[in-house]
Design a protein around this motif. Structure first.
Motif, PDB file in Angstrom:
ATOM      1  N   ALA A 160       2.262  -7.747 -10.815  1.00 28.50           N
ATOM      2  CA  ALA A 160       3.035  -6.343 -11.269  1.00 28.50           C
ATOM      3  C   ALA A 160       2.465  -5.312 -10.200  1.00 28.50           C
ATOM      4  O   ALA A 160       3.077  -4.300  -9.640  1.00 28.50           O
ATOM      5  CB  ALA A 160       2.264  -5.984 -12.559  1.00 28.50           C
ATOM      6  N   VAL A 161       1.246  -5.392  -9.786  1.00 25.84           N
ATOM      7  CA  VAL A 161       0.649  -4.396  -8.764  1.00 25.84           C
ATOM      8  C   VAL A 161       1.293  -4.719  -7.167  1.00 25.84           C
ATOM      9  O   VAL A 161       1.982  -3.725  -6.864  1.00 25.84           O
ATOM     10  CB  VAL A 161      -0.785  -4.803  -8.153  1.00 25.84           C
ATOM     11  CG1 VAL A 161      -1.359  -4.093  -6.943  1.00 25.84           C
ATOM     12  CG2 VAL A 161      -1.890  -4.344  -9.596  1.00 25.84           C
ATOM     13  N   PHE A 162       1.757  -5.793  -7.009  1.00 23.53           N
ATOM     14  CA  PHE A 162       2.571  -6.129  -5.725  1.00 23.53           C
ATOM     15  C   PHE A 162       4.049  -5.608  -5.880  1.00 23.53           C
ATOM     16  O   PHE A 162       4.325  -4.859  -4.899  1.00 23.53           O
ATOM     17  CB  PHE A 162       2.620  -7.875  -5.549  1.00 23.53           C
ATOM     18  CG  PHE A 162       3.789  -8.219  -4.452  1.00 23.53           C
ATOM     19  CD1 PHE A 162       3.923  -7.956  -3.220  1.00 23.53           C
ATOM     20  CD2 PHE A 162       5.032  -8.823  -5.082  1.00 23.53           C
ATOM     21  CE1 PHE A 162       4.804  -8.220  -2.540  1.00 23.53           C
ATOM     22  CE2 PHE A 162       6.056  -9.127  -4.381  1.00 23.53           C
ATOM     23  CZ  PHE A 162       5.864  -8.847  -3.159  1.00 23.53           C
ATOM     24  N   ALA A 163       4.592  -5.762  -6.929  1.00 27.11           N
ATOM     25  CA  ALA A 163       5.851  -5.311  -7.285  1.00 27.11           C
ATOM     26  C   ALA A 163       5.884  -3.844  -7.243  1.00 27.11           C
ATOM     27  O   ALA A 163       6.704  -3.008  -6.686  1.00 27.11           O
ATOM     28  CB  ALA A 163       6.481  -5.873  -8.545  1.00 27.11           C
ATOM     29  N   SER A 164       5.025  -3.101  -7.898  1.00 24.65           N
ATOM     30  CA  SER A 164       4.717  -1.666  -7.911  1.00 24.65           C
ATOM     31  C   SER A 164       4.595  -0.972  -6.659  1.00 24.65           C
ATOM     32  O   SER A 164       5.277  -0.046  -6.162  1.00 24.65           O
ATOM     33  CB  SER A 164       3.991  -1.059  -8.907  1.00 24.65           C
ATOM     34  OG  SER A 164       2.625  -1.394  -8.653  1.00 24.65           O
ATOM     35  N   SER A 165       3.952  -1.818  -5.712  1.00 30.09           N
ATOM     36  CA  SER A 165       3.632  -1.310  -4.218  1.00 30.09           C
ATOM     37  C   SER A 165       4.779  -1.413  -3.536  1.00 30.09           C
ATOM     38  O   SER A 165       5.307  -0.692  -2.704  1.00 30.09           O
ATOM     39  CB  SER A 165       2.585  -2.316  -3.712  1.00 30.09           C
ATOM     40  OG  SER A 165       1.350  -2.162  -4.252  1.00 30.09           O
ATOM     41  N   ALA A 166       5.718  -2.760  -3.715  1.00 25.41           N
ATOM     42  CA  ALA A 166       6.771  -2.769  -2.923  1.00 25.41           C
ATOM     43  C   ALA A 166       7.824  -1.993  -3.388  1.00 25.41           C
ATOM     44  O   ALA A 166       8.992  -1.538  -2.557  1.00 25.41           O
ATOM     45  CB  ALA A 166       7.415  -4.219  -3.207  1.00 25.41           C
ATOM     46  N   ARG A 167       7.649  -1.361  -4.606  1.00 29.34           N
ATOM     47  CA  ARG A 167       8.636  -0.429  -5.016  1.00 29.34           C
ATOM     48  C   ARG A 167       8.995   1.019  -4.064  1.00 29.34           C
ATOM     49  O   ARG A 167       9.907   1.501  -3.874  1.00 29.34           O
ATOM     50  CB  ARG A 167       8.047   0.054  -6.545  1.00 29.34           C
ATOM     51  CG  ARG A 167       8.983   1.143  -7.302  1.00 29.34           C
ATOM     52  CD  ARG A 167       8.317   1.173  -8.382  1.00 29.34           C
ATOM     53  NE  ARG A 167       9.465   2.187  -9.379  1.00 29.34           N
ATOM     54  CZ  ARG A 167       9.054   3.317  -9.843  1.00 29.34           C
ATOM     55  NH1 ARG A 167       7.992   3.901  -9.537  1.00 29.34           N
ATOM     56  NH2 ARG A 167       9.949   3.843 -10.595  1.00 29.34           N
ATOM     57  N   HIS A 168       7.602   1.227  -3.613  1.00 28.99           N
ATOM     58  CA  HIS A 168       7.510   2.510  -2.941  1.00 28.99           C
ATOM     59  C   HIS A 168       8.230   2.272  -1.455  1.00 28.99           C
ATOM     60  O   HIS A 168       8.627   3.258  -0.726  1.00 28.99           O
ATOM     61  CB  HIS A 168       6.030   3.098  -2.649  1.00 28.99           C
ATOM     62  CG  HIS A 168       5.407   3.338  -4.153  1.00 28.99           C
ATOM     63  ND1 HIS A 168       5.954   4.529  -4.876  1.00 28.99           N
ATOM     64  CD2 HIS A 168       4.642   2.831  -4.610  1.00 28.99           C
ATOM     65  CE1 HIS A 168       5.403   4.585  -5.892  1.00 28.99           C
ATOM     66  NE2 HIS A 168       4.279   3.582  -5.941  1.00 28.99           N
ATOM     67  N   VAL A 169       8.173   1.259  -0.942  1.00 31.49           N
ATOM     68  CA  VAL A 169       8.954   0.747   0.403  1.00 31.49           C
ATOM     69  C   VAL A 169      10.161   0.840   0.255  1.00 31.49           C
ATOM     70  O   VAL A 169      10.951   1.307   1.309  1.00 31.49           O
ATOM     71  CB  VAL A 169       8.129  -0.842   0.682  1.00 31.49           C
ATOM     72  CG1 VAL A 169       9.067  -1.184   2.048  1.00 31.49           C
ATOM     73  CG2 VAL A 169       6.771  -0.829   1.075  1.00 31.49           C
TER      74      VAL A 169
END
Length: 197
Positions: A160-169
């Protein structure tokens, strides 16, 4: 103690291999951010916990006899994931700041985990490997199940942390984000469809 360490190591490796639960967590994390990704993790963990209750109470014998029912449950999960994938794929692009999380993420996670008979049968085969003669008590089995769920929960939370970080990219590419999220959901459905159980 050695069996618990082995359980932690084996479960950590399993969490790194994405399945339907992880695909849903990543999809929700991409679309709604960490909070809804984490809510999905809580839901999937509850679904796996309910499956573990069946394993612990020895209902896997009944489940093995009800293979036809499991097949229908599996296909219901496949249809549900494909439906979510197509729905998300077709959504228009939107600003991430205006996207509000639906309160159903927890229940979606729980439902996807429950509708995956592969994990139920896997848990029935996997968990007993870490229960030795001394730990074959209610407390020992409960400890093994708790450690397993804790590692799953923490590992899925990292997804979930990975996905939410990628969200900003990919914030600038709203339509691409919807397509990526939809692709994750649909691939989870295809993965479930291709599973042997």
């Amino acid at each position: 103690m050695n069996s618990l360490l082995a359980l932690i190591a084996a479960t950590s490796v399993l969490v790194m291999i994405p399945g339907p639960n992880v695909a849903l967590i990543v999809a929700n994390g991409l679309k709604y951010g960490f909070r809804m990704g984490a809510a999905t993790v809580v839901g999937t963990t509850l679904g796996v916990a309910l499956q573990l209750l069946l394993v612990v109470f020895g209902l896997t014998v009944v489940i093995a006899m009800a293979a036809d029912v499991l097949t229908w449950v599996k296909w219901a999960g496949v249809v549900y994931l494909l439906y979510l994938g197509i729905l998300t794929w077709r959504e228009p692009a939107d600003e991430l700041t205006s996207v509000e999380a639906a309160p159903v993420m927890f229940w979606r996670g729980c439902l996807v985990a429950l509708l995956n008979p592969k994990t139920l049968l896997f848990n029935a085969a996997f968990i007993p490997q870490f229960i030795s003669g001394e730990s074959a008590t209610a407390a020992g089995i409960g400890l093994v199940a708790a450690v397993y769920l804790a590692v799953l929960f923490l590992g899925d939370l990292l997804w979930a942390v990975f996905a939410s970080s990628a969200r900003h990219v990919i914030e600038r590419f709203g339509r691409l984000r919807n397509r990526l999220t939809g692709a994750f959901l649909a691939s989870a459905g295809v993965g479930l469809a291709l599973s042997r159980h």
